[in-house]
Design a protein around this motif. Structure first.
Motif, short mmCIF file in Angstrom:
data_model
loop_
_atom_site.label_atom_id
_atom_site.label_comp_id
_atom_site.label_asym_id
_atom_site.label_seq_id
_atom_site.Cartn_x
_atom_site.Cartn_y
_atom_site.Cartn_z
N SER A 1 0.81 -1.22 0.00
CA SER A 1 0.00 0.00 0.00
C SER A 1 0.85 1.27 0.00
N ALA A 2 2.05 1.21 0.56
CA ALA A 2 2.91 2.40 0.59
C ALA A 2 3.51 2.71 -0.78
N SER A 3 3.61 1.69 -1.64
CA SER A 3 4.15 1.86 -2.98
C SER A 3 3.41 0.91 -3.93
N PRO A 4 2.13 1.20 -4.20
CA PRO A 4 1.25 0.22 -4.86
C PRO A 4 1.59 -0.13 -6.29
N LEU A 5 2.38 0.68 -6.98
CA LEU A 5 2.71 0.38 -8.38
C LEU A 5 4.09 -0.24 -8.53
N SER A 6 4.75 -0.54 -7.43
CA SER A 6 6.13 -1.01 -7.50
C SER A 6 6.25 -2.51 -7.75
N GLY A 7 5.22 -3.27 -7.40
CA GLY A 7 5.31 -4.72 -7.47
C GLY A 7 5.31 -5.27 -8.89
N GLN A 8 5.91 -6.44 -9.04
CA GLN A 8 5.94 -7.15 -10.31
C GLN A 8 5.26 -8.51 -10.14
N TYR A 9 5.01 -9.18 -11.25
CA TYR A 9 4.32 -10.47 -11.25
C TYR A 9 5.00 -11.47 -10.31
N GLU A 10 6.32 -11.61 -10.42
CA GLU A 10 7.04 -12.59 -9.62
C GLU A 10 6.92 -12.30 -8.13
N ARG A 11 6.78 -11.02 -7.77
CA ARG A 11 6.68 -10.68 -6.35
C ARG A 11 5.42 -11.31 -5.74
N GLY A 12 4.33 -11.28 -6.46
CA GLY A 12 3.10 -11.89 -5.95
C GLY A 12 3.27 -13.37 -5.71
N ALA A 13 3.87 -14.07 -6.67
CA ALA A 13 4.09 -15.51 -6.53
C ALA A 13 4.99 -15.81 -5.34
N GLU A 14 6.03 -14.99 -5.17
CA GLU A 14 6.97 -15.21 -4.07
C GLU A 14 6.31 -14.98 -2.71
N LEU A 15 5.60 -13.86 -2.57
CA LEU A 15 4.96 -13.56 -1.29
C LEU A 15 3.94 -14.61 -0.90
N LEU A 16 3.15 -15.08 -1.87
CA LEU A 16 2.15 -16.09 -1.58
C LEU A 16 2.81 -17.44 -1.31
N GLY A 17 3.75 -17.82 -2.18
CA GLY A 17 4.40 -19.12 -2.04
C GLY A 17 5.20 -19.26 -0.76
N LYS A 18 5.79 -18.17 -0.30
CA LYS A 18 6.57 -18.20 0.95
C LYS A 18 5.70 -17.99 2.17
N TRP B 1 -3.65 -13.67 -3.09
CA TRP B 1 -3.13 -12.94 -4.26
C TRP B 1 -4.18 -13.02 -5.36
N PHE B 2 -4.55 -11.89 -5.95
CA PHE B 2 -5.47 -11.90 -7.09
C PHE B 2 -4.69 -12.27 -8.35
N MET B 3 -4.98 -13.46 -8.88
CA MET B 3 -4.26 -13.93 -10.07
C MET B 3 -4.97 -15.18 -10.59
N GLY B 4 -4.42 -15.81 -11.64
CA GLY B 4 -5.05 -16.96 -12.26
C GLY B 4 -4.26 -18.24 -12.10
N ASN B 5 -4.86 -19.35 -12.54
CA ASN B 5 -4.21 -20.65 -12.35
C ASN B 5 -2.91 -20.79 -13.16
N TRP B 6 -2.69 -19.88 -14.11
CA TRP B 6 -1.44 -19.90 -14.87
C TRP B 6 -0.22 -19.61 -13.99
N ALA B 7 -0.45 -19.10 -12.78
CA ALA B 7 0.66 -18.71 -11.90
C ALA B 7 1.23 -19.87 -11.10
N TRP B 8 0.65 -21.06 -11.24
CA TRP B 8 1.11 -22.17 -10.39
C TRP B 8 2.60 -22.48 -10.54
N PRO B 9 3.18 -22.53 -11.74
CA PRO B 9 4.61 -22.84 -11.82
C PRO B 9 5.47 -21.89 -10.98
N GLN B 10 5.11 -20.62 -10.93
CA GLN B 10 5.88 -19.67 -10.14
C GLN B 10 5.62 -19.84 -8.64
N ILE B 11 4.35 -20.01 -8.26
CA ILE B 11 4.03 -20.20 -6.84
C ILE B 11 4.73 -21.43 -6.29
N SER B 12 4.63 -22.54 -7.01
CA SER B 12 5.19 -23.80 -6.52
C SER B 12 6.70 -23.73 -6.41
#
Length: 441
Positions: A261-278, A284-295
Motif C-alpha cells: 500500500s505504501a508503494s502500490p505500483l512497484s510490485g511485479q508479477y514474480e513478487r506476488g508468486a513469491e509472497l504467496l508461495g513463501k 493474491w489476485f491472479m489466475g491458475n497460470w501462476a502455479w509454476p511460479q508459486i510452486s
C-alpha cells in the motif's frame, strides 16, 4: 477475454472433461488432419510465438520431446516480450515479413489475422474440443484457431496461512460477500501475516479484474453483450452501476489491506508468486497460470485454492460465489509465409499435444494447463487447476470476457493503475472507462 454464448454448455462440457472415459491415444489418430509433408522425411523447421511466458521453459522442453518423436521436425519457441501484447508482437513480425509458423493469441485477436492464417476446420481435434471451445474463432463456418487452454482467475489463497488465521480447516465457501472477505483479511493480519498483495500490472487490472464488472452484469451473456454495446454507444453511467461500484468497493478493501500500500505500483508479477508461495501473504489476485511460479517458492505446503471476487454484501448476488473461467489462449498457423511442409508440421505438433500420451503429459502435468479437449482425461495436476475444475463442476463459474479489444488492458489498465495509486477517484475512473468504450471502433 470476450463474449461467450452459454455458461451452461461450458459447464457441461468441462464436466465431460473430468469424467468421460478416454477415447484413446493411438498414433494413427495423431496424424489425422496433417498433410503428408510432415511425414516426408524432409527436414522442416517451424516456430511458435508463445504469449504465456510462465510456460516458456516447459514449451521448450515439449519442443525437444516432439523433435524426438519427429526427428525431421525442429520446433523453436519464441517468447513475446515480458508484459507485451501478442497481437502487437505478431503484427510487428508480419510487418517485418517474418511471421512465426504458429502464433499463440488471445481469443479476441484471432479474427484480426483471419486472412493470414490457416483454416483449421478439417483437423480432427475440432470434434474432440469441449463445447463452445471454437465458437469465437469460427467465422463464416470456418475455425481458424486451436483452443490451447481453459483458464480461470480470482483470489488465490495459501491454505496454510489461512488455516492458521481462522484457527482450523478453512472452508472457501464461507466467503460469500465483501464483508466476509474483509473479515478474512483482518484474521490473516491478526495471525501475524499480511492479508494480500495486489499485482499492479496493467494486464492484470485491465484484462482480469475490471472485466468482472462487465461479466457480472448478468448470467446471460447475451445481456452482457448488450451492456458492452451500450458502453460503446455511451449509454452507460458506470458511476451509478451497481456491479461496477460493488467491484470497486471490493478493490478499495483490497487497497486498504495491500502489503504494497505504501508503494502500490512497484510490485511485479514474480513478487506476488513469491509472497504467496513463501506464506508472507495469505491471498493474491491472479489466475491458475501462476502455479509454476508459486510452486517454485513453496517446497512443502503446496495447498492452494481459489476464492471468487465478491461484488456485494448479498451472498445471493451473481458473481459472489462464481469463479471466472473460459477457454483463453489460441494457437493459429500462418499461411502467408510458411511452406506447406511447415504448415503440416505445425498441425502435427497440435495433434501431438491432443492425442499423444507424451504431448498430453506436457500439456497437463508439466505446463499445468486445463485442456479444452474432452478426450484428454488427465486430472488437473496442480491445486489451482483442481480448484477451477471444482467450481465448474459445481456450476459456480462465470464466463471470462475473452473478446475484449486488443488495447483494452493497456488503456483501461492504466486507468486502474491511477486509481490504485490514489492518483484519481472513482468518478474519474468511471469516466475514463466510458470514454475508452465510446472510442472503440
Amino acid at each position: 477475454m470476450k463474449r461467450f454464448k452459454g455458461i451452461q454448455l461450458l459447464v457441461l462440457s468441462l464436466l465431460v472433461v473430468m469424467i468421460v472415459s478416454a477415447c484413446g491415444n493411438s498414433a494413427s489418430s495423431s496424424n489425422q488432419g496433417s498433410s503428408e509433408g510432415s511425414n516426408s522425411g524432409k527436414d522442416v523447421k517451424i516456430t511458435l510465438l508463445n504469449s504465456k511466458g510462465e510456460i516458456q521453459q516447459q514449451l521448450e522442453e515439449a519442443a525437444k520431446a516432439f523433435h524426438e518423436d519427429n526427428p525431421n521436425i525442429t520446433l523453436e519457441v519464441q517468447a513475446v516480450p515480458n508484459g507485451g501484447s501478442p497481437f502487437e508482437r505478431a503484427s510487428a513480425l508480419y510487418a517485418a515479413g517474418n511471421p512465426p509458423t504458429m502464433i499463440m493469441l488471445d481469443t479476441g485477436d484471432v479474427e484480426k489475422f483471419k486472412d493470414r492464417i490457416l483454416d483449421l476446420s478439417g483437423e480432427k481435434w475440432n470434434q474432440d474440443a469441449v463445447a463452445n471451445a471454437t465458437d469465437f474463432t469460427t467465422f463464416e463456418g470456418k475455425n481458424y484457431a486451436f483452443p490451447f487452454a481453459i483458464e480461470g482467475y480470482g483470489f488465490i489463497y495459501n491454505k496454510a496461512v489461512v488455516d492458521k488465521a481462522v484457527g482450523g480447516n478453512f472452508d472457501p465457501s464461507t466467503i460469500k460477500t465483501t464483508n466476509d472477505l474483509e473479515n478474512l483479511f483482518k484474521q490473516i493480519e491478526a495471525s501475524g501475516k499480511k492479508a494480500l498483495v495486489i499485482s499492479p500490472m496493467d494486464w492484470s487490472l485491465g484484462a482480469h479484474y475490471l472485466p468482472l464488472a462487465y461479466a457480472g452484469q448478468n448470467k446471460d451473456m447475451a445481456e452482457v453483450n448488450k451492456f458492452i454495446d451500450a458502453l460503446k454507444a455511451g449509454q452507460v453511467d458506470l458511476a451509478s452501476n451497481k456491479v461496477f461500484n460493488g467491484l470497486m468497493d471490493t478493490f478499495d478493501v483490497m487497497m486498504k489491506h495491500n502489503i504494497d500500500s505504501a508503494s502500490p505500483l512497484s510490485g511485479q508479477y514474480e513478487r506476488g508468486a513469491e509472497l504467496l508461495g513463501k506464506g508472507e501473504v495469505g491471498i493474491w489476485f491472479m489466475g491458475n497460470w501462476a502455479w509454476p511460479q508459486i510452486s517454485g517458492y513453496d517446497t512443502a505446503n503446496k495447498q492452494y485454492g481459489f476464492l471468487p471476487v465478491p461484488i456485494s454484501n448479498n451472498p445471493d448476488d451473481y458473481g459472489n460465489q462464481e469463479i471466472s473461467s473460459a477457454v483463453s489462449k489460441r494457437i493459429v498457423i500462418d499461411k502467408e509465409k510458411s511452406t506447406p511442409e511447415q504448415q503440416a508440421a505445425a498441425k502435427k505438433f497440435l495433434n501431438w499435444l491432443v492425442y499423444e500420451q507424451k504431448g498430453q503429459d506436457f500439456l497437463v502435468n508439466k505446463m499445468n494447463i486445463i485442456p479444452a479437449f474432452k478426450n484428454i482425461t488427465l486430472p488437473a495436476a496442480d491445486p489451482l487447476g483442481k480448484s477451477i475444475q471444482d467450481y465448474i463442476a459445481k456450476g459456480k463459474s462465470e464466463q471470462s470476457m475473452s473478446l475484449l479489444p486488443a488495447d483494452h488492458w493497456k488503456q483501461v489498465g492504466a486507468s486502474m493503475q491511477k486509481y490504485l495509486a490514489k492518483a484519481s477517484d472513482r468518478a474519474t475512473l468511471a469516466k475514463e472507462i466510458q470514454d475508452y468504450w465510446k472510442n472503440v471502433k
